[in-house]
Design an enzyme around this catalytic site. Structure first.
Site, PDB file in Angstrom:
ATOM      1  N   ASN A 110      -5.048   5.225  -4.884  1.00  0.00           N
ATOM      2  CA  ASN A 110      -4.392   4.465  -3.819  1.00  0.00           C
ATOM      3  C   ASN A 110      -5.411   4.163  -2.721  1.00  0.00           C
ATOM      4  O   ASN A 110      -6.324   4.949  -2.474  1.00  0.00           O
ATOM      5  CB  ASN A 110      -3.248   5.299  -3.220  1.00  0.00           C
ATOM      6  CG  ASN A 110      -2.411   4.513  -2.225  1.00  0.00           C
ATOM      7  OD1 ASN A 110      -1.660   3.631  -2.614  1.00  0.00           O
ATOM      8  ND2 ASN A 110      -2.549   4.822  -0.946  1.00  0.00           N
ATOM      9  N   GLU A 137      -4.726  -0.690  -5.387  1.00  0.00           N
ATOM     10  CA  GLU A 137      -5.107  -1.744  -4.438  1.00  0.00           C
ATOM     11  C   GLU A 137      -6.513  -2.290  -4.696  1.00  0.00           C
ATOM     12  O   GLU A 137      -6.783  -3.459  -4.415  1.00  0.00           O
ATOM     13  CB  GLU A 137      -4.995  -1.240  -2.992  1.00  0.00           C
ATOM     14  CG  GLU A 137      -3.568  -1.133  -2.462  1.00  0.00           C
ATOM     15  CD  GLU A 137      -2.891   0.200  -2.750  1.00  0.00           C
ATOM     16  OE1 GLU A 137      -3.544   1.070  -3.383  1.00  0.00           O
ATOM     17  OE2 GLU A 137      -1.723   0.376  -2.345  1.00  0.00           O
ATOM     18  N   ASP A 153      -0.289   0.632  19.387  1.00  0.00           N
ATOM     19  CA  ASP A 153       0.027   0.086  18.065  1.00  0.00           C
ATOM     20  C   ASP A 153       0.325  -1.418  18.154  1.00  0.00           C
ATOM     21  O   ASP A 153       0.134  -2.029  19.204  1.00  0.00           O
ATOM     22  CB  ASP A 153       1.193   0.880  17.436  1.00  0.00           C
ATOM     23  CG  ASP A 153       0.942   1.087  15.945  1.00  0.00           C
ATOM     24  OD1 ASP A 153       0.630   0.087  15.266  1.00  0.00           O
ATOM     25  OD2 ASP A 153       1.058   2.218  15.457  1.00  0.00           O
TER      26      ASP A 153
HETATM   27  C1  LIG Z   1      -5.042  -2.284  10.497  1.00  0.00           C
HETATM   28  C2  LIG Z   1      -4.040  -1.358   9.899  1.00  0.00           C
HETATM   29  C3  LIG Z   1      -3.905  -0.078  10.397  1.00  0.00           C
HETATM   30  C4  LIG Z   1      -2.983   0.803   9.827  1.00  0.00           C
HETATM   31  N1  LIG Z   1      -2.916   2.068  10.291  1.00  0.00           N
HETATM   32  C5  LIG Z   1      -2.114   2.972   9.666  1.00  0.00           C
HETATM   33  C6  LIG Z   1      -2.100   4.333  10.068  1.00  0.00           C
HETATM   34  O1  LIG Z   1      -2.799   4.733  10.981  1.00  0.00           O
HETATM   35  N2  LIG Z   1      -1.303   5.186   9.363  1.00  0.00           N
HETATM   36  C7  LIG Z   1      -0.519   4.782   8.328  1.00  0.00           C
HETATM   37  O2  LIG Z   1       0.154   5.600   7.711  1.00  0.00           O
HETATM   38  N3  LIG Z   1      -0.491   3.489   7.952  1.00  0.00           N
HETATM   39  C8  LIG Z   1      -1.273   2.580   8.588  1.00  0.00           C
HETATM   40  N4  LIG Z   1      -1.276   1.269   8.202  1.00  0.00           N
HETATM   41  C9  LIG Z   1      -0.361   0.841   7.155  1.00  0.00           C
HETATM   42  C10 LIG Z   1      -0.853   1.188   5.804  1.00  0.00           C
HETATM   43  O3  LIG Z   1      -2.207   1.054   5.559  1.00  0.00           O
HETATM   44  C11 LIG Z   1      -0.183   0.247   4.862  1.00  0.00           C
HETATM   45  O4  LIG Z   1       1.178   0.191   5.070  1.00  0.00           O
HETATM   46  C12 LIG Z   1      -0.439   0.618   3.476  1.00  0.00           C
HETATM   47  O5  LIG Z   1      -0.064  -0.464   2.744  1.00  0.00           O
HETATM   48  C13 LIG Z   1       0.329   1.791   2.943  1.00  0.00           C
HETATM   49  O6  LIG Z   1       0.037   1.755   1.590  1.00  0.00           O
HETATM   50  P1  LIG Z   1       0.742   2.624   0.498  1.00  0.00           P
HETATM   51  O7  LIG Z   1       2.193   2.223   0.511  1.00  0.00           O
HETATM   52  O8  LIG Z   1       0.004   2.215  -0.715  1.00  0.00           O
HETATM   53  O9  LIG Z   1       0.518   4.025   0.908  1.00  0.00           O
HETATM   54  C14 LIG Z   1      -2.165   0.370   8.767  1.00  0.00           C
HETATM   55  C15 LIG Z   1      -2.293  -0.927   8.276  1.00  0.00           C
HETATM   56  C16 LIG Z   1      -3.218  -1.779   8.828  1.00  0.00           C
HETATM   57  C17 LIG Z   1      -3.359  -3.142   8.255  1.00  0.00           C
END
Ligand SMILES: Cc1cc2nc3c(=O)[nH]c(=O)nc-3n(C[C@H](O)[C@H](O)[C@H](O)COP(=O)(O)O)c2cc1C
Length: 424
Positions: A135, A197, A244
């Site tokens: 992931n 991904e 955020d």
């Molecule tokens: C710039 C950016 C910052 C992010 N920061 C966080 C974070 O600090 N913590 C978190 O859990 N998700 C964060 N996210 C969201 C996750 O990266 C995103 O939802 C991701 O798709 C989760 O993937 P998964 O469902 O494969 O775990 C962020 C996304 C972006 C684009």
């Protein structure tokens, strides 16, 4: 990262810039990419930000016109492709054991008063302990000192891996990368079950992604910085406050600790930042939800035309959807499908397909001329809410609303159509 930079012309800043608040001041002045060439206290380092501030960046990478971008994303997400493996990577040139990170990397403080030194463009690579699937996801990290960070883990894939390992009394092995091609960033921002991904990034890059196997975790070879380490199973620390996508302070929470064992970096490294709460942050978060919403709405309303998570709705909480309505009630169906596709959504407006969802005046015009609020507005009480919305923070549930501003089918459509040459 450098391969991508060769093809663009960022604004360059030659004056010396401090990581404490000055980096963010420069990023705020420009809408597009900014390359800071001299960083106080970090000779040899450069910092880049604002790389993905418009959808055009991705239309160009995918080589499609802007109006084909959303459908191309939907197609790409359903056809991830295996990337090539490499046997070496530039970042292996420079290796450090458990270093004091802030002495090696120009960590940035973005906002005054409350904030600490943060990473904002860091992508975690980790393996599902049950299936071995890899992931990739973004997680901000707050520097705690030496080689330790606290990491914000929203309950999604990485959080689930961490919890499973924790139940078995084990740490979670992770590789954290920063300074990557925007195709990797966009892929890492997606959240689809069982999607690798990096394979999606490889599809975006037409098969040109190369990865190095680092102890079973594949790492894009042109990453600028690579940190190898563990999320500790038996220790948490304060994380936050952090600004955020809402532009408000997210609260302090107890979050897992990432301990860096090895740090690698390219020669002449470039540290990537995403200005918290600004365009790039909102765009990357929201853009990846739009194909998901389109797909799910299409199941119940096949004539859906376009979807956008609006800028004013912080790219996350408000959507506008256009449909070619064929049956009465489809506006509400589209709204309900969108709310379930993206559970953080708070409000969805549904308009006819002659309305440009990307133009907020055009959408308001539809509300002004086509909506009868007593019929068109529906509330859904007690639905799961976004942790980011200050109005429902801490409650976990909120009232969502659907605004169906489509023209009733029993009315003469010509009464509602904009006259050619009238107000625009
Ligand atoms: C710039 C950016 C910052 C992010 N920061 C966080 C974070 O600090 N913590 C978190 O859990 N998700 C964060 N996210 C969201 C996750 O990266 C995103 O939802 C991701 O798709 C989760 O993937 P998964 O469902 O494969 O775990 C962020 C996304 C972006 C684009």
């Amino acid at each position: 990262m450098k391969r991508y930079l060769e093809g663009i012309t960022p604004v360059t800043v030659e004056e010396e810039v401090s990581t404490r608040l000055e980096v963010s001041d420069h990023l705020r002045k420009h809408e597009g990419p900014v390359l800071l060439n001299r960083i106080t206290g970090y000779p040899g380092w450069r910092i880049i930000g604002n790389i993905c501030t418009s959808k055009k960046v991705f239309a160009d990478i995918l080589e499609v016109p802007d109006d084909r971008l959303l459908d191309t994303l939907v197609e790409s997400i359903s056809s991830p492709t295996k990337y090539n493996k490499a046997s070496e990577a530039g970042f292996l040139q420079n290796e450090f054991n458990a270093p004091d990170i802030i002495k090696k990397i120009p960590l940035v403080m973005y906002y005054p008063e409350k904030e600490r030194y943060y990473t904002s463009a860091t992508i975690f690579l980790a393996l599902d302990p049950d299936t071995g699937r890899q992931n990739a996801s973004f997680h901000r990290m707050m520097h705690l000192g030496k080689n330790r960070f606290s990491v914000r883990l929203v309950p999604r894939d990485l959080f689930n891996f961490y919890k499973k390992n924790q139940q078995n009394g084990q740490d979670t092995r992770v590789v954290v990368i920063c300074g990557v091609h925007p195709a990797v960033s966009l892929a890492a921002a997606t959240s689809y079950p069982n999607l690798d991904e990096l394979e999606l990034a490889n599809t975006f890059l037409k098969g040109s992604l190369k990865c190095l196997d680092m102890g079973g975790i594949d790492v894009p070879v042109d990453s600028e910085v690579v940190m190898v380490g563990r999320l500790l199973h038996d220790e948490v620390a304060d994380e936050g406050p952090f600004v955020d996508i809402t532009g408000t302070w997210d609260k302090v929470r107890q979050e897992p600790i990432f301990e860096v064992e090895k740090l690698y970096m390219q020669d002449d490294p470039i540290w990537q930042v995403i200005l918290p709460g600004w365009t790039e942050h909102r765009l990357l978060m929201g853009m990846t939800q739009e194909p998901r919403i389109l797909n799910i709405v299409r199941n119940s309303v096949p004539s859906v035309k376009d979807v956008v998570l609006t800028r004013g709705g912080v790219g996350w909480l408000h959507a506008v959807i256009s449909i070619q309505k064929r049956h009465e009630g489809e506006g509400k169906n589209a709204g309900l499908a969108a709310l379930s596709a993206h559970p953080s959504l708070k409000r969805v407006i549904v308009v006819d397909d002659d309305i440009d969802v990307n133009n907020s005046e055009s959408v308001e015009w539809a509300l002004a001329t086509r909506l009868r609020p007593d019929e068109g507005v529906a509330f859904v009480k007690g639905a799961r809410s976004s942790s980011l919305d200050p109005s429902s923070a801490g409650m976990g549930v909120a009232t969502k609303w659907i605004i169906d501003a489509t023209i009733p089918l029993d009315r003469d459509r010509r009464d509602f159509e904009k006259v050619e040459g009238s107000w625009s």
